[in-house]
Design a protein around this motif. Structure first.
Motif, PDB file in Angstrom:
ATOM      1  N   LEU A  74      14.052   1.384   5.661  1.00  9.63           N
ATOM      2  CA  LEU A  74      14.688   1.084   4.380  1.00  9.63           C
ATOM      3  C   LEU A  74      13.640   0.695   3.345  1.00  9.63           C
ATOM      4  O   LEU A  74      13.676   1.163   2.196  1.00  9.63           O
ATOM      5  N   GLY A  75      12.697  -0.154   3.733  1.00 13.47           N
ATOM      6  CA  GLY A  75      11.642  -0.551   2.816  1.00 13.47           C
ATOM      7  C   GLY A  75      10.798   0.625   2.361  1.00 13.47           C
ATOM      8  O   GLY A  75      10.433   0.730   1.187  1.00 13.47           O
ATOM      9  N   GLN A  76      10.506   1.550   3.283  1.00  9.75           N
ATOM     10  CA  GLN A  76       9.723   2.737   2.922  1.00  9.75           C
ATOM     11  C   GLN A  76      10.485   3.609   1.926  1.00  9.75           C
ATOM     12  O   GLN A  76       9.898   4.134   0.971  1.00  9.75           O
ATOM     13  N   ARG A 112       2.199  -6.484  -2.759  1.00  9.31           N
ATOM     14  CA  ARG A 112       1.508  -7.428  -1.864  1.00  9.31           C
ATOM     15  C   ARG A 112       2.579  -8.112  -1.013  1.00  9.31           C
ATOM     16  O   ARG A 112       3.162  -9.121  -1.420  1.00  9.31           O
ATOM     17  N   PRO A 113       2.830  -7.574   0.170  1.00  9.69           N
ATOM     18  CA  PRO A 113       3.943  -8.089   0.978  1.00  9.69           C
ATOM     19  C   PRO A 113       3.704  -9.494   1.503  1.00  9.69           C
ATOM     20  O   PRO A 113       2.625  -9.811   2.007  1.00  9.69           O
ATOM     21  N   TRP A 137      14.173  -9.061  10.071  1.00  9.27           N
ATOM     22  CA  TRP A 137      14.620  -7.965   9.207  1.00  9.27           C
ATOM     23  C   TRP A 137      14.029  -8.137   7.809  1.00  9.27           C
ATOM     24  O   TRP A 137      13.475  -7.196   7.237  1.00  9.27           O
ATOM     25  N   PHE A 138      14.126  -9.331   7.257  1.00  8.51           N
ATOM     26  CA  PHE A 138      13.595  -9.580   5.917  1.00  8.51           C
ATOM     27  C   PHE A 138      12.071  -9.415   5.886  1.00  8.51           C
ATOM     28  O   PHE A 138      11.512  -8.867   4.932  1.00  8.51           O
ATOM     29  N   HIS A 139      11.406  -9.877   6.920  1.00  5.01           N
ATOM     30  CA  HIS A 139       9.952  -9.717   7.006  1.00  5.01           C
ATOM     31  C   HIS A 139       9.581  -8.238   7.018  1.00  5.01           C
ATOM     32  O   HIS A 139       8.661  -7.807   6.296  1.00  5.01           O
ATOM     33  N   SER A 140      10.294  -7.448   7.791  1.00  9.18           N
ATOM     34  CA  SER A 140       9.965  -6.028   7.925  1.00  9.18           C
ATOM     35  C   SER A 140      10.222  -5.262   6.639  1.00  9.18           C
ATOM     36  O   SER A 140       9.425  -4.398   6.252  1.00  9.18           O
ATOM     37  N   SER A 144       7.247  -3.344   4.344  1.00  8.41           N
ATOM     38  CA  SER A 144       7.208  -1.903   4.085  1.00  8.41           C
ATOM     39  C   SER A 144       7.519  -1.555   2.634  1.00  8.41           C
ATOM     40  O   SER A 144       7.069  -0.521   2.137  1.00  8.41           O
ATOM     41  N   ALA A 145       8.273  -2.395   1.937  1.00 16.10           N
ATOM     42  CA  ALA A 145       8.565  -2.139   0.521  1.00 16.10           C
ATOM     43  C   ALA A 145       7.514  -2.734  -0.404  1.00 16.10           C
ATOM     44  O   ALA A 145       7.493  -2.433  -1.593  1.00 16.10           O
ATOM     45  N   GLY A 146       6.649  -3.608   0.127  1.00 13.09           N
ATOM     46  CA  GLY A 146       5.627  -4.243  -0.696  1.00 13.09           C
ATOM     47  C   GLY A 146       6.179  -5.344  -1.576  1.00 13.09           C
ATOM     48  O   GLY A 146       5.824  -5.453  -2.750  1.00 13.09           O
ATOM     49  N   LEU A 147       7.015  -6.178  -0.998  1.00  8.69           N
ATOM     50  CA  LEU A 147       7.658  -7.256  -1.747  1.00  8.69           C
ATOM     51  C   LEU A 147       7.035  -8.601  -1.417  1.00  8.69           C
ATOM     52  O   LEU A 147       6.780  -8.907  -0.247  1.00  8.69           O
TER      53      LEU A 147
END
Length: 197
Positions: A74-76, A112-113, A137-140, A144-147
């Motif tokens: 999802l992040g990707q 910058r995650p 889940w939130f960490h992952s 991957s989204a760079g949040l």
């Protein structure tokens, strides 16, 4: 339309994700974990990001790989849809009440995650989902989204309410951060001229 698609296949999971940042909150979610489905549906509905998420995972082992890999994918897809991030609001924040619970989620689509997590659960499962996997889940998804992502439960007792308030807060903060700001004139919201790194 700002859209992203990720297909991720490993020996542990087979995942398809599609997102539309300029959607209306339509979703089609099937992870094999009912409570996780419910939370991603909440994310889609309250962020107005259309999300399709289909997962075939090794749930006969446990829920870890399905939870982690679906968040990575999802992040990707979100990162893909954001592209160079030109014109976005970049920052988002939301206070999310649910009955006796109040959660606060603040984020920066910085590239910058980082996750700051200030929440806890007093039961081991929500439905059949292991509550220890919620933080993961939130960490992952942040990785991957760079949040840069800060999640905090200010107060609350009911574990269902705590989890749902966090997801709804994340959704509303993301909605704010991904929206295009016409005053930015399509510029990347950074004095560096790029986000990340």
């Amino acid at each position: 339309m700002r859209t992203g698609r990720t297909e991720r296949k490993t020996a542990e999971t087979d995942i398809l994700v599609e997102v539309n940042l300029d959607g209306s909150g339509k979703y089609d979610i099937s992870t094999g974990i009912g409570f996780l489905d419910h939370m991603v549906e909440q994310f889609s509905r309250h962020s107005l990001i259309d999300v399709t998420l289909k997962v075939q995972g090794d749930l006969h082992v446990d829920q870890h790989h399905t939870t982690e890999d679906s968040a990575i994918a999802l992040g990707q897809a979100l990162s893909d849809a954001l592209g160079d991030k030109a014109g976005i609001g970049r920052y988002g924040e939301a206070h999310s009440p649910m009955d006796e619970t109040l959660a606060r989620v603040v984020l920066d689509i910085s590239g910058r995650p980082y996750l700051v997590w200030k929440a806890r659960f007093t039961q081991e499962k929500l439905g059949e989902w292991d509550t220890e996997l919620i933080e993961h889940w939130f960490h992952s998804v942040a990785q991957s989204a760079g949040l840069t992502l800060h999640c905090q439960v200010l107060y609350g007792q009911n574990n269902h309410h705590i989890c749902e308030a966090l997801y709804k807060g994340f959704a509303r903060a993301m909605r704010q951060a991904v929206e295009l700001d016409p005053r930015k004139g399509g510029a990347v919201p950074s004095t560096k001229g790029q986000l990340g790194g």
